[in-house]
Design a protein around this motif. Structure first.
Motif, PDB file in Angstrom:
ATOM      1  N   GLN A 159       0.811  -1.221   0.000  1.00  0.00           N
ATOM      2  CA  GLN A 159       0.000   0.000   0.000  1.00  0.00           C
ATOM      3  C   GLN A 159       0.838   1.261   0.000  1.00  0.00           C
ATOM      4  N   SER A 160       2.085   1.167   0.419  1.00  0.00           N
ATOM      5  CA  SER A 160       2.949   2.338   0.527  1.00  0.00           C
ATOM      6  C   SER A 160       3.864   2.425  -0.688  1.00  0.00           C
ATOM      7  N   ASP A 161       4.007   3.620  -1.225  1.00  0.00           N
ATOM      8  CA  ASP A 161       4.886   3.810  -2.372  1.00  0.00           C
ATOM      9  C   ASP A 161       6.358   3.840  -1.965  1.00  0.00           C
ATOM     10  N   GLU A 162       6.620   4.227  -0.715  1.00  0.00           N
ATOM     11  CA  GLU A 162       8.003   4.469  -0.306  1.00  0.00           C
ATOM     12  C   GLU A 162       8.644   3.320   0.457  1.00  0.00           C
ATOM     13  N   VAL A 163       7.889   2.652   1.326  1.00  0.00           N
ATOM     14  CA  VAL A 163       8.509   1.666   2.221  1.00  0.00           C
ATOM     15  C   VAL A 163       7.729   0.357   2.228  1.00  0.00           C
ATOM     16  N   ASP A 164       8.404  -0.706   2.686  1.00  0.00           N
ATOM     17  CA  ASP A 164       7.741  -1.993   2.792  1.00  0.00           C
ATOM     18  C   ASP A 164       6.720  -1.981   3.921  1.00  0.00           C
ATOM     19  N   ASP A 165       5.571  -2.619   3.677  1.00  0.00           N
ATOM     20  CA  ASP A 165       4.557  -2.761   4.718  1.00  0.00           C
ATOM     21  C   ASP A 165       4.243  -4.230   4.989  1.00  0.00           C
ATOM     22  N   ASN A 166       4.962  -5.130   4.322  1.00  0.00           N
ATOM     23  CA  ASN A 166       4.802  -6.565   4.518  1.00  0.00           C
ATOM     24  C   ASN A 166       6.118  -7.209   4.116  1.00  0.00           C
ATOM     25  N   ALA A 167       6.678  -8.065   4.967  1.00  0.00           N
ATOM     26  CA  ALA A 167       8.026  -8.549   4.683  1.00  0.00           C
ATOM     27  C   ALA A 167       8.261  -9.950   5.222  1.00  0.00           C
ATOM     28  N   VAL A 168       9.056 -10.710   4.485  1.00  0.00           N
ATOM     29  CA  VAL A 168       9.524 -12.026   4.907  1.00  0.00           C
ATOM     30  C   VAL A 168      11.024 -12.101   4.631  1.00  0.00           C
ATOM     31  N   VAL A 169      11.776 -12.596   5.608  1.00  0.00           N
ATOM     32  CA  VAL A 169      13.221 -12.738   5.464  1.00  0.00           C
ATOM     33  C   VAL A 169      13.613 -14.159   5.848  1.00  0.00           C
ATOM     34  N   ILE A 170      14.401 -14.794   5.003  1.00  0.00           N
ATOM     35  CA  ILE A 170      14.980 -16.096   5.333  1.00  0.00           C
ATOM     36  C   ILE A 170      16.446 -15.871   5.671  1.00  0.00           C
ATOM     37  N   VAL A 171      16.837 -16.281   6.866  1.00  0.00           N
ATOM     38  CA  VAL A 171      18.207 -16.090   7.330  1.00  0.00           C
ATOM     39  C   VAL A 171      18.886 -17.451   7.448  1.00  0.00           C
ATOM     40  N   GLU A 172      20.052 -17.577   6.833  1.00  0.00           N
ATOM     41  CA  GLU A 172      20.864 -18.788   6.966  1.00  0.00           C
ATOM     42  C   GLU A 172      21.913 -18.541   8.046  1.00  0.00           C
TER      43      GLU A 172
END
Length: 334
Positions: free
Chosen positions: A211-224
């Motif tokens: 919904q935001s043009d500038e920043v993430d509003d939903n995120a998933v990160v996979i860390v090894e």
């Protein structure tokens, strides 16, 4: 008594920190400064203390021993470095800075000035985390293979009362925030997962601008992790009713934490059923109390520079991974 100046009311937790300071027997709020003079003046009046427009005047004031920094994140490095140069102890909102280079510069300045720095990573003090760490350390899950941690809320969901969501509008300003959901709310799953799984090797991320043009509003990160474990970090500003979840899986068992419910199953327990722990470890002092104890008594804080450094490092790697659409090894981040 430690005399403190409040530096900005920009962050949503600024009022919480002011309340903690007011309730502390060891801290006294003496001054307010804010990059937004109108906001700062109003806050100072509410707190019954003077407002100072000039940051240099605040930091050169010999009566001020320490500062609580809640500025826009893009001002952290500048403000904190100057505070350290004036030999003020520093308590600050996460993240410490946008880059590992800036974080190292702050660490060096703090060490040279012989002042105490504390970054607010409060979930490392909670009894559920301490229990999870105890379970891992005792090997009750066997070899840890996966950690999944989710923390999300509906701060960007439109309502009649808040058409753009209840978060302040400036939380969607990339210049000030350096990002969106991951760098702010996602900080908590990041530092919890790091603590439980160890040193980081690589990151693959998707930071979604729904919904935001500038920043993430939903995120998933996979860390090894170098241990061989995988971390799955989920966060966002678009989830109504989303519970906090911390899940640990190993070769011999699993630990599930969802809000206040904690369940464990493993070969060291009854393998056929989930067990609830009879007693949890006592919570540690909150970050501000730890900061006070370091200043006054030289106590060793539970929140470490490594926690702070890896938090920034993973945010850097996640942003690069999303930008270039690839897996990023931590050795690439300078």
């Amino acid at each position: 008594m430690i005399n403190v100046a409040l530096l900005s009311k920009w962050h949503v937790h600024a009022e919480d920190y002011a309340r903690q300071a007011e309730n502390s027997e060891d801290l006294t709020i003496r001054l307010v400064w804010d990059e937004d003079s109108e906001r700062g003046q109003k806050w100072a009046e509410e707190l019954g203390v003077p407002f100072e427009r000039d940051l240099e005047a605040v930091l050169s004031n010999p009566d001020i021993d320490a500062v609580i920094v809640s500025t826009p994140t893009n001002l952290h490095a500048e403000v904190i470095l100057v505070a350290a140069q004036h030999k003020k102890h520093i308590f600050t909102e996460k993240v410490l800075a946008f880059s590992s280079k800036e974080v190292n510069a702050i660490f060096a300045a703090v060490e040279e000035a012989n002042v105490q720095l504390m970054v607010s990573l409060p979930r490392l003090t909670e009894s559920y985390y301490l229990y999870a760490q105890e379970v891992v350390d005792k090997g009750l899950l066997g070899k840890l293979t996966t950690v999944r941690c989710r923390l999300a809320h509906n701060g960007a969901v439109s309502t009649d009362e808040h058409p753009k969501g209840w978060l302040p509008e400036h939380f969607f300003n990339r210049e000030q925030c350096g990002g969106g959901a991951l760098i702010d709310l996602g900080a908590h799953p990041i530092y919890l997962t790091n603590r439980l799984a160890g040193d980081v090797e690589a990151v693959t991320a998707r930071l979604q601008n729904t919904q935001s043009d500038e920043v993430d509003d939903n995120a998933v990160v996979i860390v090894e992790y170098k241990s061989g474990a995988l971390g799955i970090i989920e966060t966002g500003f678009l989830s109504a009713g989303s519970p906090f979840q911390l899940e640990l899986y190993g070769t011999e068992g699993a630990l599930l934490i969802e809000d206040d419910q904690i369940r464990i199953k493993g070969v060291h327990e009854d393998k056929k059923s989930w067990m609830e722990p009879k007693e949890l470890p006592a919570s540690l002092p909150m970050p501000m109390e730890q900061w006070i104890r370091v200043i006054e008594d030289g106590a060793v804080p539970a929140i470490t520079n490594k926690d702070v450094f890896q938090l920034t490092l993973i945010n850097q790697a996640a942003a690069l991974s999303t930008k270039e659409g690839r897996r990023v090894e931590l050795t690439e981040i300078k």
